[in-house]
Design a protein around this motif. Structure first.
Motif, PDB file in Angstrom:
ATOM      1  N   ARG A   1       0.829  -1.294   0.111  1.00 11.56           N
ATOM      2  CA  ARG A   1       0.293  -0.065  -0.045  1.00 11.56           C
ATOM      3  C   ARG A   1       0.861   1.385  -0.022  1.00 11.56           C
ATOM      4  N   GLY A   2       1.984   1.225  -0.649  1.00 10.33           N
ATOM      5  CA  GLY A   2       2.807   2.341  -0.993  1.00 10.33           C
ATOM      6  C   GLY A   2       3.699   2.469   0.072  1.00 10.33           C
ATOM      7  N   ASN A   3       3.702   1.698   1.371  1.00 12.25           N
ATOM      8  CA  ASN A   3       4.784   1.712   2.255  1.00 12.25           C
ATOM      9  C   ASN A   3       6.032   0.745   2.248  1.00 12.25           C
ATOM     10  N   GLU A   4       7.003   1.067   2.615  1.00 10.21           N
ATOM     11  CA  GLU A   4       8.090   0.278   2.554  1.00 10.21           C
ATOM     12  C   GLU A   4       8.122  -0.578   3.578  1.00 10.21           C
ATOM     13  N   VAL A   5       8.275  -2.006   3.280  1.00 10.02           N
ATOM     14  CA  VAL A   5       7.913  -2.955   4.310  1.00 10.02           C
ATOM     15  C   VAL A   5       9.484  -3.845   4.523  1.00 10.02           C
ATOM     16  N   MET A   6      10.065  -4.102   5.726  1.00  6.89           N
ATOM     17  CA  MET A   6      11.014  -5.057   5.435  1.00  6.89           C
ATOM     18  C   MET A   6      10.486  -6.491   5.987  1.00  6.89           C
ATOM     19  N   MET A   7      10.621  -7.362   4.862  1.00  3.74           N
ATOM     20  CA  MET A   7      10.402  -8.761   4.955  1.00  3.74           C
ATOM     21  C   MET A   7      11.364  -9.567   5.477  1.00  3.74           C
ATOM     22  N   ASN A   8      11.415  -9.774   6.700  1.00  2.00           N
ATOM     23  CA  ASN A   8      12.614 -10.239   7.407  1.00  2.00           C
ATOM     24  C   ASN A   8      12.621 -11.863   7.529  1.00  2.00           C
ATOM     25  N   THR A   9      11.705 -12.362   7.188  1.00  2.00           N
ATOM     26  CA  THR A   9      11.556 -13.893   6.932  1.00  2.00           C
ATOM     27  C   THR A   9      11.715 -14.414   5.675  1.00  2.00           C
ATOM     28  N   LEU A  10      12.466 -15.435   5.176  1.00  2.00           N
ATOM     29  CA  LEU A  10      12.424 -16.255   4.006  1.00  2.00           C
ATOM     30  C   LEU A  10      12.121 -17.659   4.244  1.00  2.00           C
ATOM     31  N   PRO A  11      11.523 -18.064   3.061  1.00  2.00           N
ATOM     32  CA  PRO A  11      11.042 -19.309   2.949  1.00  2.00           C
ATOM     33  C   PRO A  11      12.202 -20.381   2.979  1.00  2.00           C
ATOM     34  N   LYS A  12      12.216 -21.398   3.812  1.00  2.00           N
ATOM     35  CA  LYS A  12      13.474 -22.395   4.137  1.00  2.00           C
ATOM     36  C   LYS A  12      12.754 -23.630   4.043  1.00  2.00           C
ATOM     37  N   VAL A  13      13.451 -24.672   4.115  1.00  2.00           N
ATOM     38  CA  VAL A  13      12.925 -26.103   4.192  1.00  2.00           C
ATOM     39  C   VAL A  13      13.687 -26.710   5.514  1.00  2.00           C
ATOM     40  N   TYR A  14      13.012 -27.300   6.347  1.00  3.75           N
ATOM     41  CA  TYR A  14      13.543 -27.800   7.651  1.00  3.75           C
ATOM     42  C   TYR A  14      13.389 -29.517   7.561  1.00  3.75           C
ATOM     43  N   LEU A  15      14.415 -30.196   7.437  1.00  4.78           N
ATOM     44  CA  LEU A  15      14.472 -31.617   7.457  1.00  4.78           C
ATOM     45  C   LEU A  15      15.078 -32.223   8.611  1.00  4.78           C
ATOM     46  N   MET A  16      14.435 -33.188   9.364  1.00  3.06           N
ATOM     47  CA  MET A  16      15.043 -33.993  10.378  1.00  3.06           C
ATOM     48  C   MET A  16      14.765 -35.256  10.199  1.00  3.06           C
ATOM     49  N   THR A  17      15.798 -35.847  10.668  1.00  2.00           N
ATOM     50  CA  THR A  17      16.058 -37.442  10.650  1.00  2.00           C
ATOM     51  C   THR A  17      17.051 -37.935  11.709  1.00  2.00           C
ATOM     52  N   VAL A  18      16.990 -39.116  12.047  1.00  2.00           N
ATOM     53  CA  VAL A  18      17.806 -39.931  12.938  1.00  2.00           C
ATOM     54  C   VAL A  18      18.565 -40.880  12.415  1.00  2.00           C
ATOM     55  N   VAL A  19      19.885 -40.798  12.292  1.00  2.00           N
ATOM     56  CA  VAL A  19      20.632 -41.862  11.710  1.00  2.00           C
ATOM     57  C   VAL A  19      21.542 -42.554  12.704  1.00  2.00           C
ATOM     58  N   PRO A  20      21.976 -43.976  12.296  1.00  2.00           N
ATOM     59  CA  PRO A  20      22.928 -44.477  13.357  1.00  2.00           C
ATOM     60  C   PRO A  20      24.304 -43.707  13.092  1.00  2.00           C
ATOM     61  N   ASP A  21      25.023 -43.999  14.200  1.00  2.00           N
ATOM     62  CA  ASP A  21      26.145 -43.253  14.468  1.00  2.00           C
ATOM     63  C   ASP A  21      27.281 -43.609  13.340  1.00  2.00           C
ATOM     64  N   ASP A  22      27.387 -44.641  12.724  1.00  2.00           N
ATOM     65  CA  ASP A  22      28.319 -44.940  11.669  1.00  2.00           C
ATOM     66  C   ASP A  22      27.904 -44.443  10.252  1.00  2.00           C
ATOM     67  N   GLN A  23      26.709 -43.899  10.297  1.00  2.00           N
ATOM     68  CA  GLN A  23      26.106 -43.257   9.000  1.00  2.00           C
ATOM     69  C   GLN A  23      26.058 -41.604   8.931  1.00  2.00           C
TER      70      GLN A  23
END
Length: 112
Positions: A47-69
Motif C-alpha cells: 500500500r505504498g509503504n516500504e516494509v522489511m520482510m525479514n523472514t525467508l522461505p526455507k525447508v526444515y529436514l529432520m531425521t535420525v541416523v545410526p552413528d556409523d552413517q
C-alpha cells in the motif's frame, strides 16, 4: 544415534530428496518454514509503504541416523545444499538417547 536437523533453501529440496533415495536414507520429516539469519530478508512495498520482510522461505529436514552413517549423511547434505552464498542454511546434530518403533516395539538402530 544422532538427530540431524537441516535448514536449507527450498530450491534444493528436490535434488536432496533424489539423492537421499539413491543413498537408501529413509525416515525423514520435512517442513516448509520461514526464518531469518544473516540473509536478513528483502524490502517489499505494501500500500505504498516500504516494509522489511525479514523472514525467508526455507525447508526444515529432520531425521535420525545410526552413528556409523552420520559422516556420510552430512557429506551428502553439504554437497547438495551448498551454493556458496549467504542463506545456504545450517545443520544441527544432537545425540539421541533411544528410539522405539511403536508398531513392533523394536528399539535402537533396528527401530530406525
Amino acid at each position: 544415534m544422532k538427530k540431524i536437523e537441516v535448514i536449507f533453501r527450498p530450491e534444493k529440496l528436490e535434488p536432496l530428496k533424489d539423492k537421499l533415495l539413491e543413498a537408501g536414507i529413509q525416515g525423514v520429516t520435512i517442513y516448509q518454514v520461514h526464518g531469518c539469519g544473516n540473509q536478513h530478508g528483502w524490502i517489499a512495498y505494501h500500500r505504498g509503504n516500504e516494509v522489511m520482510m525479514n523472514t525467508l522461505p526455507k525447508v526444515y529436514l529432520m531425521t535420525v541416523v545410526p552413528d556409523d552413517q552420520v559422516k556420510s549423511f552430512l557429506q551428502l547434505i553439504k554437497e547438495i545444499t551448498y551454493t556458496g552464498t549467504v542463506g545456504d542454511g545450517k545443520i544441527f546434530i544432537s545425540p539421541v538417547e533411544a528410539c522405539i518403533r511403536i508398531r513392533t516395539d523394536e528399539t535402537g538402530d533396528q527401530a530406525l
